[in-house]
Design a protein around this motif. Sequence first.
Motif, mmCIF file in Angstrom:
data_model
loop_
_atom_site.group_PDB
_atom_site.id
_atom_site.type_symbol
_atom_site.label_atom_id
_atom_site.label_comp_id
_atom_site.label_asym_id
_atom_site.label_seq_id
_atom_site.Cartn_x
_atom_site.Cartn_y
_atom_site.Cartn_z
ATOM 1 N N ILE A 95 0.823 -1.206 0.000
ATOM 2 C CA ILE A 95 0.000 0.000 0.000
ATOM 3 C C ILE A 95 0.858 1.256 0.000
ATOM 4 O O ILE A 95 0.502 2.275 -0.613
ATOM 5 N N ASP A 96 2.015 1.223 0.648
ATOM 6 C CA ASP A 96 2.855 2.422 0.698
ATOM 7 C C ASP A 96 3.552 2.683 -0.634
ATOM 8 O O ASP A 96 3.828 3.829 -0.979
ATOM 9 N N VAL A 97 3.813 1.630 -1.404
ATOM 10 C CA VAL A 97 4.371 1.819 -2.742
ATOM 11 C C VAL A 97 3.331 2.475 -3.644
ATOM 12 O O VAL A 97 3.637 3.424 -4.385
ATOM 13 N N PHE A 98 2.089 1.988 -3.570
ATOM 14 C CA PHE A 98 1.009 2.590 -4.357
ATOM 15 C C PHE A 98 0.848 4.061 -3.991
ATOM 16 O O PHE A 98 0.692 4.923 -4.866
ATOM 17 N N ALA A 99 0.912 4.362 -2.697
ATOM 18 C CA ALA A 99 0.777 5.754 -2.250
ATOM 19 C C ALA A 99 1.920 6.614 -2.783
ATOM 20 O O ALA A 99 1.698 7.710 -3.306
ATOM 21 N N ALA A 100 3.135 6.129 -2.668
ATOM 22 C CA ALA A 100 4.295 6.905 -3.100
ATOM 23 C C ALA A 100 4.264 7.169 -4.603
ATOM 24 O O ALA A 100 4.557 8.275 -5.059
ATOM 25 N N LYS A 101 3.895 6.168 -5.378
ATOM 26 C CA LYS A 101 3.885 6.315 -6.839
ATOM 27 C C LYS A 101 2.811 7.285 -7.311
ATOM 28 O O LYS A 101 2.919 7.848 -8.396
ATOM 29 N N ASN A 102 1.768 7.461 -6.506
ATOM 30 C CA ASN A 102 0.649 8.308 -6.918
ATOM 31 C C ASN A 102 0.552 9.604 -6.115
ATOM 32 O O ASN A 102 -0.481 10.263 -6.134
ATOM 33 N N ASN A 103 1.632 9.930 -5.412
ATOM 34 C CA ASN A 103 1.694 11.174 -4.636
ATOM 35 C C ASN A 103 0.546 11.265 -3.628
ATOM 36 O O ASN A 103 -0.077 12.314 -3.460
ATOM 37 N N LEU A 104 0.257 10.162 -2.974
ATOM 38 C CA LEU A 104 -0.787 10.117 -1.958
ATOM 39 C C LEU A 104 -0.142 10.136 -0.584
ATOM 40 O O LEU A 104 0.851 9.440 -0.345
ATOM 41 N N SER A 105 -0.704 10.916 0.319
ATOM 42 C CA SER A 105 -0.227 10.906 1.698
ATOM 43 C C SER A 105 -0.918 9.778 2.457
ATOM 44 O O SER A 105 -2.042 9.395 2.125
ATOM 45 N N ILE A 106 -0.256 9.277 3.463
ATOM 46 C CA ILE A 106 -0.824 8.231 4.316
ATOM 47 C C ILE A 106 -1.228 8.880 5.631
ATOM 48 O O ILE A 106 -0.416 9.549 6.269
ATOM 49 N N ASN A 107 -2.476 8.688 6.032
ATOM 50 C CA ASN A 107 -2.961 9.414 7.206
ATOM 51 C C ASN A 107 -2.271 8.992 8.489
ATOM 52 O O ASN A 107 -2.059 9.812 9.388
ATOM 53 N N ASP A 108 -1.886 7.738 8.598
ATOM 54 C CA ASP A 108 -1.302 7.245 9.847
ATOM 55 C C ASP A 108 -0.408 6.060 9.511
ATOM 56 O O ASP A 108 -0.892 5.028 9.028
ATOM 57 N N MET A 109 0.890 6.183 9.768
ATOM 58 C CA MET A 109 1.814 5.109 9.414
ATOM 59 C C MET A 109 1.580 3.848 10.240
ATOM 60 O O MET A 109 1.857 2.742 9.778
ATOM 61 N N LYS A 110 1.053 4.002 11.461
ATOM 62 C CA LYS A 110 0.731 2.805 12.254
ATOM 63 C C LYS A 110 -0.400 2.022 11.591
ATOM 64 O O LYS A 110 -0.369 0.784 11.535
ATOM 65 N N LEU A 111 -1.409 2.736 11.079
ATOM 66 C CA LEU A 111 -2.498 2.066 10.376
ATOM 67 C C LEU A 111 -1.990 1.390 9.103
ATOM 68 O O LEU A 111 -2.466 0.313 8.731
ATOM 69 N N ALA A 112 -1.014 2.011 8.451
ATOM 70 C CA ALA A 112 -0.429 1.412 7.255
ATOM 71 C C ALA A 112 0.325 0.131 7.616
ATOM 72 O O ALA A 112 0.263 -0.871 6.888
ATOM 73 N N LYS A 113 1.021 0.177 8.735
ATOM 74 C CA LYS A 113 1.745 -1.010 9.201
ATOM 75 C C LYS A 113 0.758 -2.119 9.560
ATOM 76 O O LYS A 113 0.982 -3.297 9.226
ATOM 77 N N ASP A 114 -0.333 -1.768 10.234
ATOM 78 C CA ASP A 114 -1.356 -2.759 10.585
ATOM 79 C C ASP A 114 -1.987 -3.359 9.328
ATOM 80 O O ASP A 114 -2.273 -4.552 9.271
ATOM 81 N N PHE A 115 -2.231 -2.506 8.324
ATOM 82 C CA PHE A 115 -2.805 -2.976 7.065
ATOM 83 C C PHE A 115 -1.887 -4.013 6.421
ATOM 84 O O PHE A 115 -2.342 -5.068 5.954
ATOM 85 N N ALA A 116 -0.583 -3.711 6.386
ATOM 86 C CA ALA A 116 0.376 -4.643 5.784
ATOM 87 C C ALA A 116 0.404 -5.969 6.534
ATOM 88 O O ALA A 116 0.475 -7.039 5.919
ATOM 89 N N ALA A 117 0.323 -5.902 7.868
ATOM 90 C CA ALA A 117 0.325 -7.127 8.671
ATOM 91 C C ALA A 117 -0.928 -7.959 8.399
ATOM 92 O O ALA A 117 -0.866 -9.195 8.291
ATOM 93 N N LYS A 118 -2.066 -7.293 8.267
ATOM 94 C CA LYS A 118 -3.316 -8.001 7.969
ATOM 95 C C LYS A 118 -3.289 -8.609 6.573
ATOM 96 O O LYS A 118 -3.869 -9.674 6.343
ATOM 97 N N MET A 119 -2.620 -7.949 5.650
ATOM 98 C CA MET A 119 -2.499 -8.499 4.300
ATOM 99 C C MET A 119 -1.766 -9.838 4.328
ATOM 100 O O MET A 119 -2.138 -10.785 3.637
ATOM 101 N N LEU A 120 -0.747 -9.918 5.162
ATOM 102 C CA LEU A 120 0.024 -11.155 5.257
ATOM 103 C C LEU A 120 -0.799 -12.285 5.858
ATOM 104 O O LEU A 120 -0.637 -13.453 5.501
ATOM 105 N N ALA A 121 -1.704 -11.930 6.779
ATOM 106 C CA ALA A 121 -2.499 -12.950 7.474
ATOM 107 C C ALA A 121 -3.847 -13.218 6.809
ATOM 108 O O ALA A 121 -4.548 -14.156 7.181
ATOM 109 N N TYR A 122 -4.198 -12.402 5.825
ATOM 110 C CA TYR A 122 -5.541 -12.467 5.248
ATOM 111 C C TYR A 122 -5.804 -13.781 4.509
ATOM 112 O O TYR A 122 -4.998 -14.266 3.737
ATOM 113 N N LYS A 123 -6.987 -14.328 4.770
ATOM 114 C CA LYS A 123 -7.469 -15.512 4.055
ATOM 115 C C LYS A 123 -8.718 -15.111 3.290
ATOM 116 O O LYS A 123 -9.640 -14.520 3.855
#
Length: 331
Positions: A141-169
């Motif tokens: 998600i952070d690569v998509f944000a960086a490539k499209n000049n998007l700010s991330i509202n909260d880096m902790k939420l971004a980290k949680d999102f990435a962790a959930k992506m790894l565990a997602y079924k």
Amino acid sequence: MRLHIISFTQAGFSLSERIRDSLSHGDSDEISLAFGGKIADRDLASFAVTLSEWVQSGFHSGNALVFVGAAGIAVRSIAPFVNDKKTDPAVLVIDEKGGFVIPILSGHIGGANELARKIADAIGALPVITTASDVNNLPAIDVFAAKNNLSINDMKLAKDFAAKMLAYKDKNENDRPQFTLSVYIKNDILSLIPKCVILGIGCKKGKSAKELENFVKENLELYKIDYRSLESVNSVDQKKDENALISLANSLKLPFVTFSAEELNKITQKVSHSDFVEKTLGTDNVCERSVFAAGADELVLPKISRDGMTLAVGIRKADLKIPEDLKNFLI
């Protein structure tokens, strides 16, 4: 971004030149070379630098740093300057034989992983990518944000999102990570913020910078518009030297753009009308018309007035293509 490459041996410098020649496409200004080793060849003297000074200068430039040499040298050199993954530059290490290209800092937001692949492809090396999303073939998600000049509202939420992506079924919806695209303040969900909100402002001559800044910021906060979504401050040409407007744009770190009355009068969207403003400035409305003149598709906040100041807020439709592997997580 520019590329700064430092090496410490003759073999390392030769590899640096090879990288430069492979990637610069005839523009030598894109890539700078430096030499931090013992000078045994007069041809290298003009490239000689002090390692600490080279790192300090390059780290805050926003450009990528590449060390051709031992990873330990790079780690010790950058350690005093590492601060925040949102702003730290891409840092890579390449062995002097050109076998491996290793991103060691800012793999996603800074683009180190992508650069590692690019360099590796150019010199026939192996990119050594260690970020979890990449090795598991998951969207970052952070690569998509960086490539499209998007700010991330909260880096902790971004980290949680990435962790959930790894565990997602796929079949367990309770585990599905979610994100949104919004210009409004969000505190309970990962939000990517496009820079597409346009401010149109009019103000009476001589208004204080503080008064105008308070007026604008109070309304942005009242309507929960995230500052990171702001694109520009706009007004009429007669206000181009107005200190309060210039100060506001500087405070918000935004470009200040003005339009002629003729340009504003060409706007066809419905706006409010003021006989006094039209008589004074040659156009019946400054704030709303300047929003549309700057490229807004619609008003999200029509004209607000207070003590000789006016504000309108518009939004430009962000031209974003959501990758297929992220669409399922967008709400």
